[in-house]
Design an enzyme around this catalytic site. Structure first.
Site, PDB file in Angstrom:
ATOM      1  N   HIS A 132      32.038 -15.329  34.470  1.00 53.05           N
ATOM      2  CA  HIS A 132      30.922 -14.831  35.467  1.00 53.05           C
ATOM      3  C   HIS A 132      30.526 -15.025  36.858  1.00 53.05           C
ATOM      4  O   HIS A 132      30.488 -14.886  37.828  1.00 53.05           O
ATOM      5  CB  HIS A 132      29.754 -15.150  34.683  1.00 53.05           C
TER       6      HIS A 132
HETATM    7  O1  RIB Z   1      25.313 -14.381  31.855  1.00 55.84           O
HETATM    8  C1  RIB Z   1      26.116 -15.314  32.424  1.00 55.84           C
HETATM    9  C2  RIB Z   1      25.339 -16.412  32.518  1.00 55.84           C
HETATM   10  O2  RIB Z   1      24.393 -17.473  31.852  1.00 55.84           O
HETATM   11  C3  RIB Z   1      26.439 -17.155  34.167  1.00 55.84           C
HETATM   12  O3  RIB Z   1      25.685 -18.089  35.285  1.00 55.84           O
HETATM   13  C4  RIB Z   1      25.989 -18.643  32.907  1.00 55.84           C
HETATM   14  O4  RIB Z   1      26.527 -19.929  33.797  1.00 55.84           O
HETATM   15  C5  RIB Z   1      24.799 -18.457  32.734  1.00 55.84           C
HETATM   16  O5  RIB Z   1      23.845 -19.149  33.550  1.00 55.84           O
END
Ligand code: RIB
Ligand code: CA
Length: 311
Positions: free
Chosen positions: A240
């Site tokens: 992500h």
């Molecule tokens: O949904 C993914 C996000 O939530 C990413 O930033 C992960 O590190 C969590 O913070």
């Protein structure tokens, strides 16, 4: 060189983002501001410092921020990241110091002391710190170059509830303040992050960079991949947060479109949803560029190349 502040809740994917930024000469990481998110604030602060040690950058400035969301209960994600927030590696006592100054004051001082439009904010956790800074000093809204953030979802919708992604769900009121601020936003939702999966082959490529940073990341991602593969049936964890940093370095790897994005804050069913007007049916102002496509192989090639820069 682009000056950036990464606002983060480490988290294995945050670790990849932070190391990619520290390894890339196009970026100057002016500081890391830490927020409670994947795990509570004391752990996200320690984890950020551990990541800077592992990257061989103990001089990085790390500032403690918000312990809890603006409103509503605290939400964490130990189920995905492990109790330490960086499961996959052993916890250690980092050399990188935690700064005395609070993250909000660092954000405000840095934006005020630099020329307008010279600081890019990169929130990759809940948006609490950014919202607090904007609320405390609204004048900074016209001085921030842009906000490049990981969060939300449209076609994929949610990963914590059926309709809400974690970073937004953890503090919907903060997200509403940020998306209504008028600051230019580039948003990296689940729609694009689930297209960069750290599968076994790619983890092996990270390992073959063969330095302490890449070995640590490979171990973190092996752990992080177990939960995600079981939940989504995909081969490996979606990376992500590093999509934000990769876009700053190589924007041609990505594409998306300008949309209106609003945040649901009231509904008990859909609280934390990012309501993305992808087809432009509302006539509401386009306040964000929503990224939905990525050249995944190009993304990972960039990651391997840059990790090799770390001692
Ligand atoms: O949904 C993914 C996000 O939530 C990413 O930033 C992960 O590190 C969590 O913070
Ligand atoms: Ca994160």
């Amino acid at each position: 060189m682009k000056k950036i502040i990464i606002d983060t809740d480490p988290g294995q994917d945050d670790a990849v983002a932070i190391m990619l930024a520290l390894a890339s000469p196009e970026l100057e990481v002016v500081g890391l501001t830490i927020v409670a998110g994947n795990v509570p604030l004391d752990l996200t602060c320690r984890n950020a410092r551990m990541i800077c040690d592992l990257a061989g950058k103990p001089e990085t400035k790390v500032y403690p921020g918000a312990k809890k969301p603006l409103n509503g209960p605290q939400v964490t994600a130990e189920h995905a990241h492990g109790n330490s927030g960086l499961d996959g590696i052993d916890v250690f006592d980092p050399i990188t110091p935690l700064q005395e100054k609070d993250a909000i004051d660092f954000l405000l001082n840095t934006i005020e002391e630099h020329p307008p439009n010279s600081i890019t904010l990169c929130p990759i956790g809940p948006l609490t710190n950014i919202a607090l800074a904007i609320t405390k000093q609204p004048a900074i809204k016209t001085r921030i170059a842009e906000i490049a953030m990981m969060g939300g979802g449209y076609f994929i919708q949610g990963n914590v509830t059926p309709s809400a992604e974690f970073n937004i769900f953890a503090d919907p009121e903060a997200a509403e303040i940020v998306f209504r601020s008028g600051v230019p936003i580039t948003m990296f939702p689940l729609d694009v992050t689930h297209k960069v999966l750290a599968n076994k082959k790619r983890i092996e490529c990270i390992k073959s960079v063969n330095n302490s940073a890449s070995m640590a990341l490979a171990n973190m991602l092996s752990f992080y991949g177990k939960y995600n593969s079981k939940k989504y049936g995909e081969d490996g964890a979606p990376l992500h947060d590093p999509t934000v940093i990769a876009w700053l370095i190589a924007p041609s790897l990505f594409s998306g479109k300008a949309c209106n994005v609003e945040i649901e804050v009231n509904s008990y069913l859909t609280r934390g949803a990012t309501v993305v007007d992808w087809w432009g049916v509302t006539g509401r102002k386009e306040n964000a560029t929503v990224i939905n496509e990525v050249n995944a192989d190009g993304f990972f090639q960039l990651l391997y190349e840059r990790l090799a820069n770390l001692s």
